[in-house]
Scaffold this motif. Sequence first.
Motif, PDB file in Angstrom:
ATOM      1  N   ILE A   1       0.911  -1.147   0.072  1.00 39.10           N
ATOM      2  CA  ILE A   1      -0.078   0.119  -0.176  1.00 39.10           C
ATOM      3  C   ILE A   1       0.794   1.177  -0.032  1.00 39.10           C
ATOM      4  CG2 ILE A   1      -1.694   1.171   1.265  1.00 39.10           C
ATOM      5  CD1 ILE A   1      -2.756  -1.443   2.352  1.00 39.10           C
ATOM      6  N   PRO A   2       1.775   1.506   0.898  1.00 43.10           N
ATOM      7  CA  PRO A   2       2.580   2.741   1.025  1.00 43.10           C
ATOM      8  C   PRO A   2       3.484   2.497  -0.211  1.00 43.10           C
ATOM      9  CG  PRO A   2       3.373   1.364   2.905  1.00 43.10           C
ATOM     10  CD  PRO A   2       2.141   0.876   2.054  1.00 43.10           C
ATOM     11  N   LEU A   3       4.100   1.438  -0.612  1.00 43.75           N
ATOM     12  CA  LEU A   3       4.771   1.243  -1.888  1.00 43.75           C
ATOM     13  C   LEU A   3       3.767   1.847  -3.167  1.00 43.75           C
ATOM     14  CD1 LEU A   3       7.451   0.364  -3.041  1.00 43.75           C
ATOM     15  CD2 LEU A   3       6.385  -1.968  -3.573  1.00 43.75           C
ATOM     16  N   ALA A   4       2.846   1.372  -3.393  1.00 49.00           N
ATOM     17  CA  ALA A   4       1.862   2.309  -4.357  1.00 49.00           C
ATOM     18  C   ALA A   4       1.988   3.565  -4.328  1.00 49.00           C
ATOM     19  CB  ALA A   4       0.602   1.228  -4.535  1.00 49.00           C
ATOM     20  N   ALA A   5       1.470   3.923  -2.863  1.00 44.62           N
ATOM     21  CA  ALA A   5       1.327   5.356  -2.681  1.00 44.62           C
ATOM     22  C   ALA A   5       2.707   6.175  -3.109  1.00 44.62           C
ATOM     23  CB  ALA A   5       0.985   5.616  -1.247  1.00 44.62           C
ATOM     24  N   ALA A   6       3.846   5.602  -2.671  1.00 41.02           N
ATOM     25  CA  ALA A   6       5.070   6.369  -3.030  1.00 41.02           C
ATOM     26  C   ALA A   6       5.290   6.542  -4.119  1.00 41.02           C
ATOM     27  CB  ALA A   6       6.106   5.640  -2.378  1.00 41.02           C
ATOM     28  N   ARG A   7       5.035   5.508  -5.338  1.00 37.23           N
ATOM     29  CA  ARG A   7       5.188   5.433  -6.654  1.00 37.23           C
ATOM     30  C   ARG A   7       4.100   6.521  -7.222  1.00 37.23           C
ATOM     31  NH1 ARG A   7       3.714   3.698 -11.512  1.00 37.23           N
ATOM     32  NH2 ARG A   7       5.265   3.148 -13.090  1.00 37.23           N
ATOM     33  N   GLY A   8       2.766   6.507  -6.654  1.00 40.76           N
ATOM     34  CA  GLY A   8       1.777   7.528  -7.265  1.00 40.76           C
ATOM     35  C   GLY A   8       2.217   9.001  -6.769  1.00 40.76           C
ATOM     36  N   LEU A   9       2.803   9.202  -5.541  1.00 41.93           N
ATOM     37  CA  LEU A   9       3.081  10.620  -5.369  1.00 41.93           C
ATOM     38  C   LEU A   9       4.402  11.045  -5.992  1.00 41.93           C
ATOM     39  CD1 LEU A   9       3.086  10.252  -1.400  1.00 41.93           C
ATOM     40  CD2 LEU A   9       1.655  11.777  -2.847  1.00 41.93           C
ATOM     41  N   TRP A  10       5.305   9.985  -6.391  1.00 41.48           N
ATOM     42  CA  TRP A  10       6.464  10.616  -7.272  1.00 41.48           C
ATOM     43  C   TRP A  10       6.008  10.753  -8.709  1.00 41.48           C
ATOM     44  CZ3 TRP A  10      11.257  11.689  -6.112  1.00 41.48           C
ATOM     45  CH2 TRP A  10      12.215  11.735  -7.104  1.00 41.48           C
ATOM     46  N   LEU A  11       4.919  10.092  -9.267  1.00 43.31           N
ATOM     47  CA  LEU A  11       4.528  10.457 -10.504  1.00 43.31           C
ATOM     48  C   LEU A  11       3.471  11.504 -10.408  1.00 43.31           C
ATOM     49  CD1 LEU A  11       4.227   6.692 -11.877  1.00 43.31           C
ATOM     50  CD2 LEU A  11       6.050   8.657 -12.227  1.00 43.31           C
TER      51      LEU A  11
ATOM     52  N   TRP B   1      -4.570  10.237  -6.845  1.00 49.17           N
ATOM     53  CA  TRP B   1      -5.253   9.094  -6.116  1.00 49.17           C
ATOM     54  C   TRP B   1      -4.418   8.634  -4.749  1.00 49.17           C
ATOM     55  CZ3 TRP B   1      -2.072   5.220  -5.477  1.00 49.17           C
ATOM     56  CH2 TRP B   1      -1.083   4.726  -6.536  1.00 49.17           C
ATOM     57  N   SER B   2      -2.642   9.017  -5.084  1.00 48.29           N
ATOM     58  CA  SER B   2      -1.927   8.516  -4.089  1.00 48.29           C
ATOM     59  C   SER B   2      -2.088   9.103  -2.717  1.00 48.29           C
ATOM     60  CB  SER B   2      -0.504   8.661  -4.695  1.00 48.29           C
ATOM     61  OG  SER B   2      -0.176   9.740  -5.045  1.00 48.29           O
ATOM     62  N   ARG B   3      -2.425  10.183  -2.566  1.00 52.66           N
ATOM     63  CA  ARG B   3      -2.357  11.135  -1.369  1.00 52.66           C
ATOM     64  C   ARG B   3      -3.314  10.314  -0.330  1.00 52.66           C
ATOM     65  NH1 ARG B   3      -3.809  16.990   0.655  1.00 52.66           N
ATOM     66  NH2 ARG B   3      -5.696  15.957   1.211  1.00 52.66           N
ATOM     67  N   GLY B   4      -4.369   9.886  -0.608  1.00 55.84           N
ATOM     68  CA  GLY B   4      -5.292   9.229   0.292  1.00 55.84           C
ATOM     69  C   GLY B   4      -4.688   7.870   0.809  1.00 55.84           C
ATOM     70  N   PRO B   5      -4.133   6.899   0.283  1.00 59.06           N
ATOM     71  CA  PRO B   5      -3.340   5.708   0.636  1.00 59.06           C
ATOM     72  C   PRO B   5      -2.185   6.143   1.653  1.00 59.06           C
ATOM     73  CG  PRO B   5      -4.001   5.234  -1.458  1.00 59.06           C
ATOM     74  CD  PRO B   5      -4.366   6.590  -1.194  1.00 59.06           C
ATOM     75  N   ALA B   6      -1.568   7.410   1.177  1.00 56.94           N
ATOM     76  CA  ALA B   6      -0.330   7.805   1.806  1.00 56.94           C
ATOM     77  C   ALA B   6      -0.848   8.495   3.296  1.00 56.94           C
ATOM     78  CB  ALA B   6       0.485   8.586   1.119  1.00 56.94           C
ATOM     79  N   VAL B   7      -1.853   9.133   3.175  1.00 54.74           N
ATOM     80  CA  VAL B   7      -2.398   9.622   4.468  1.00 54.74           C
ATOM     81  C   VAL B   7      -2.983   8.641   5.446  1.00 54.74           C
ATOM     82  CG1 VAL B   7      -3.939  11.309   5.378  1.00 54.74           C
ATOM     83  CG2 VAL B   7      -2.872  12.134   3.575  1.00 54.74           C
ATOM     84  N   ILE B   8      -3.557   7.801   4.970  1.00 51.22           N
ATOM     85  CA  ILE B   8      -4.115   6.793   5.647  1.00 51.22           C
ATOM     86  C   ILE B   8      -3.105   5.980   6.231  1.00 51.22           C
ATOM     87  CG2 ILE B   8      -5.308   4.573   5.694  1.00 51.22           C
ATOM     88  CD1 ILE B   8      -7.042   5.568   3.612  1.00 51.22           C
ATOM     89  N   THR B   9      -1.907   5.435   5.611  1.00 54.74           N
ATOM     90  CA  THR B   9      -0.531   4.797   6.076  1.00 54.74           C
ATOM     91  C   THR B   9      -0.069   5.655   7.330  1.00 54.74           C
ATOM     92  OG1 THR B   9      -0.359   3.728   4.085  1.00 54.74           O
ATOM     93  CG2 THR B   9       1.647   4.094   5.398  1.00 54.74           C
ATOM     94  N   GLN B  10       0.197   6.959   7.064  1.00 56.30           N
ATOM     95  CA  GLN B  10       0.799   7.772   8.232  1.00 56.30           C
ATOM     96  C   GLN B  10      -0.287   7.908   9.433  1.00 56.30           C
ATOM     97  OE1 GLN B  10       3.859   8.449   7.250  1.00 56.30           O
ATOM     98  NE2 GLN B  10       3.080   8.132   5.168  1.00 56.30           N
ATOM     99  N   ILE B  11      -1.636   7.884   9.161  1.00 56.65           N
ATOM    100  CA  ILE B  11      -2.270   7.856  10.219  1.00 56.65           C
ATOM    101  C   ILE B  11      -2.367   6.518  10.998  1.00 56.65           C
ATOM    102  CG2 ILE B  11      -4.979   7.887  11.103  1.00 56.65           C
ATOM    103  CD1 ILE B  11      -5.300  10.128   8.803  1.00 56.65           C
ATOM    104  N   LEU B  12      -2.396   5.315  10.564  1.00 59.88           N
ATOM    105  CA  LEU B  12      -2.232   3.891  11.086  1.00 59.88           C
ATOM    106  C   LEU B  12      -0.805   3.760  11.683  1.00 59.88           C
ATOM    107  CD1 LEU B  12      -4.011   1.847   8.331  1.00 59.88           C
ATOM    108  CD2 LEU B  12      -4.808   2.648  10.505  1.00 59.88           C
ATOM    109  N   ALA B  13       0.225   4.352  11.094  1.00 60.64           N
ATOM    110  CA  ALA B  13       1.535   4.232  11.704  1.00 60.64           C
ATOM    111  C   ALA B  13       1.572   5.042  13.244  1.00 60.64           C
ATOM    112  CB  ALA B  13       2.555   4.830  10.687  1.00 60.64           C
ATOM    113  N   LEU B  14       0.901   5.917  13.412  1.00 58.36           N
ATOM    114  CA  LEU B  14       0.945   6.771  14.710  1.00 58.36           C
ATOM    115  C   LEU B  14       0.617   5.782  16.053  1.00 58.36           C
ATOM    116  CD1 LEU B  14      -0.394   9.992  13.571  1.00 58.36           C
ATOM    117  CD2 LEU B  14       1.767   9.551  14.234  1.00 58.36           C
ATOM    118  N   PRO B  15      -0.663   5.052  15.908  1.00 59.59           N
ATOM    119  CA  PRO B  15      -0.789   4.001  17.295  1.00 59.59           C
ATOM    120  C   PRO B  15       0.239   2.976  17.038  1.00 59.59           C
ATOM    121  CG  PRO B  15      -2.592   3.861  15.591  1.00 59.59           C
ATOM    122  CD  PRO B  15      -1.672   5.060  14.976  1.00 59.59           C
TER     123      PRO B  15
END
Length: 139
Positions: A62-72, A76-90
Amino acid sequence: MSSTEQPPRPARLAAAAAVAGIEALGLVAGGVYMLVNALTGTSEDITGAVTGAVTLVALGLIPLAAARGLWLCRSWSRGPAVITQILALPVAWQMLQANSAMIPAGVVLGVLAVTGLVLLVNPATTEALGIRRPGQDPQ
């Protein structure tokens, strides 16, 4: 500038892609480590270890796909990236509660998650991805 050229990628967007990529690599590396332990017999519960390993690798995609999407510069890639960050906090918080070597890893994960969130909500990142803010007129 021709119609196929994109404006330069903001440094904040590249940094957000790097954060997501580092998190993806961490998840995949953790999954591979668990799988190796399961296959070499150092794990007592092989089924649980393999399941955990496969889960970590799958979650790393999931963050791998988001990273590629952000780089390009894909919006659409911002949503999965934000969710990954929110899930990483707890997860980082739980790692900080341990009395073990997990504390430094929790600090690193927490810093990555907060940094990623700050980068992802930055107006330069939002604009580069073509995401309009509420009340902003389409151009």
